[in-house]
Design an enzyme around this catalytic site. Structure first.
Site, PDB file in Angstrom:
ATOM      1  N   CYS A 182       0.824  -1.208   0.000  1.00 57.83           N
ATOM      2  CA  CYS A 182       0.000   0.000   0.000  1.00 57.83           C
ATOM      3  C   CYS A 182       0.860   1.262   0.000  1.00 57.83           C
ATOM      4  O   CYS A 182       0.643   2.180  -0.801  1.00 57.83           O
ATOM      5  CB  CYS A 182      -0.930   0.004   1.206  1.00 57.83           C
ATOM      6  SG  CYS A 182      -2.074  -1.393   1.228  1.00 57.83           S
ATOM      7  N   HIS A 183       1.849   1.301   0.884  1.00 61.83           N
ATOM      8  CA  HIS A 183       2.701   2.483   0.978  1.00 61.83           C
ATOM      9  C   HIS A 183       4.180   2.124   1.046  1.00 61.83           C
ATOM     10  O   HIS A 183       5.010   2.975   1.358  1.00 61.83           O
ATOM     11  CB  HIS A 183       2.311   3.328   2.201  1.00 61.83           C
ATOM     12  CG  HIS A 183       0.900   3.803   2.169  1.00 61.83           C
ATOM     13  ND1 HIS A 183      -0.134   3.080   2.727  1.00 61.83           N
ATOM     14  CD2 HIS A 183       0.351   4.928   1.623  1.00 61.83           C
ATOM     15  CE1 HIS A 183      -1.271   3.736   2.546  1.00 61.83           C
ATOM     16  NE2 HIS A 183      -1.014   4.859   1.883  1.00 61.83           N
ATOM     17  N   GLY A 184       4.502   0.869   0.792  1.00 58.04           N
ATOM     18  CA  GLY A 184       5.900   0.476   0.653  1.00 58.04           C
ATOM     19  C   GLY A 184       6.662   0.288   1.937  1.00 58.04           C
ATOM     20  O   GLY A 184       7.836   0.678   2.031  1.00 58.04           O
ATOM     21  N   PRO A 208       7.149   3.985   5.424  1.00 59.22           N
ATOM     22  CA  PRO A 208       6.545   4.944   6.354  1.00 59.22           C
ATOM     23  C   PRO A 208       6.065   4.367   7.685  1.00 59.22           C
ATOM     24  O   PRO A 208       5.699   5.121   8.580  1.00 59.22           O
ATOM     25  CB  PRO A 208       5.350   5.482   5.555  1.00 59.22           C
ATOM     26  CG  PRO A 208       4.951   4.334   4.680  1.00 59.22           C
ATOM     27  CD  PRO A 208       6.234   3.635   4.317  1.00 59.22           C
TER      28      PRO A 208
END
Length: 240
Positions: A204-206, A219
Site C-alpha cells: 500500500c505504501h511500501g 513509512p
C-alpha cells in the site's frame, strides 16, 4: 358574633348539651368565669391500659429483682460477643458471594474466551514458510524460520532500526516468529516472504519488514505487534 347554631350547624345541639360551667381554680368560691364546650365522655385517667409484660424477652439471669445483674454480666457479654461475631462472619461471607457473582457476571462468557485463544499445530508449517491464521478478527502470521534467517536477524545492529528491538526480545523460540499481520502505518495487511529484507512487505505504501517483523524501510513507524503466546509442548503453540 355568630351563634353556635350558625358556626357548627348540625353539631350545635350536641355542643349545647355539653356546655358546662368552669370555675376558677385559683380562688375558691369565685363566680363563674366562662363557659366552655367539652365532650361529656372525657377520660381523665388511663386506668384501663395494660402494662406490657416483657418477661419472655428477658434473660433468666436478670429476672430476679433481688439479685444483682453484675453477677451474670460476663456471661451475657460473652453471648453478645458471640452473636455479634457470628453475624459479622455471615455478613462478610454474604457480601463476598454477592461481589464475586457480580464480578463474574461481567466477565467474558465461555464462547468469547474460546475465541480469544487459538491453538496452532506447528507440524503443519514447513521450514521457511509463513502461514496466516485468523485470530480475534485479525490476520496472524506464524513463520517457521530457517537457520540462515535466524542468524541474519540476530546479527542486525539495532541502533540502525527505527523501532530498536533485538530479535531475541521478539521470539520465545528462535525458529518461530509470531506477529499480527497488520501494518503499523495504516493497518494494511502485509505480504509474507516479500520485500527487500525477505520478511513482510506492505504494497500500500511500501513498508518493508524483516523476518523478525521489524520495520526496516518505508513509512511504518513501529514493528509488527507480537501477541502473547506460549508453547505447551514442541508440537503446538497457544496464542492469546
Amino acid at each position: 358574633m355568630m351563634s353556635i347554631s350558625g358556626r357548627y350547624g348540625a353539631l350545635a345541639p350536641i355542643l349545647q348539651a355539653t356546655k358546662q360551667p368552669v370555675k376558677s381554680l385559683v380562688l375558691p368560691g369565685a363566680q363563674e368565669l366562662l363557659t366552655a364546650a367539652a365532650p361529656g365522655g372525657i377520660r381523665l385517667a388511663h386506668t384501663d391500659v395494660k402494662i406490657p409484660d416483657f418477661t419472655d424477652y428477658r434473660r433468666p439471669e436478670v429476672m430476679d429483682p433481688h439479685k444483682s445483674s453484675q453477677e451474670s454480666s460476663e456471661t451475657r457479654r460473652l453471648f453478645s460477643y458471640l452473636v455479634t461475631g457470628a453475624t459479622t462472619v455471615v455478613g462478610v461471607y454474604t457480601a463476598k458471594t454477592v461481589v464475586s457473582q457480580f464480578v463474574s457476571s461481567m466477565s467474558a462468557s465461555a464462547d468469547v474466551l474460546a475465541l480469544s485463544k487459538i491453538v496452532i499445530k506447528l507440524g503443519d508449517i514447513p521450514e521457511g514458510k509463513n502461514v496466516t491464521f485468523k485470530w480475534r478478527g485479525k490476520p496472524l502470521f506464524v513463520r517457521h524460520r530457517t537457520e540462515k534467517e535466524i542468524a541474519t536477524e540476530a546479527a542486525v545492529n539495532i541502533t540502525e532500526l527505527r523501532d530498536p528491538q533485538h530479535d531475541k526480545d521478539r521470539v520465545i523460540n528462535p525458529s518461530w516468529v509470531i506477529v499480527l499481520g497488520v501494518c503499523t502505518h495504516l493497518g494494511c495487511v502485509p505480504i509474507a516472504n516479500a520485500g527487500d529484507f525477505g520478511g513482510y512487505y506492505c504494497p500500500c505504501h511500501g513498508s518493508h519488514y524483516d523476518a523478525s517483523g521489524r520495520i526496516r524501510r518505508g513509512p511504518a513507524p513501529l514493528n509488527l505487534e507480537v501477541p502473547y503466546y506460549e508453547f505447551p509442548d514442541d508440537e503446538s503453540v497457544i496464542v492469546g
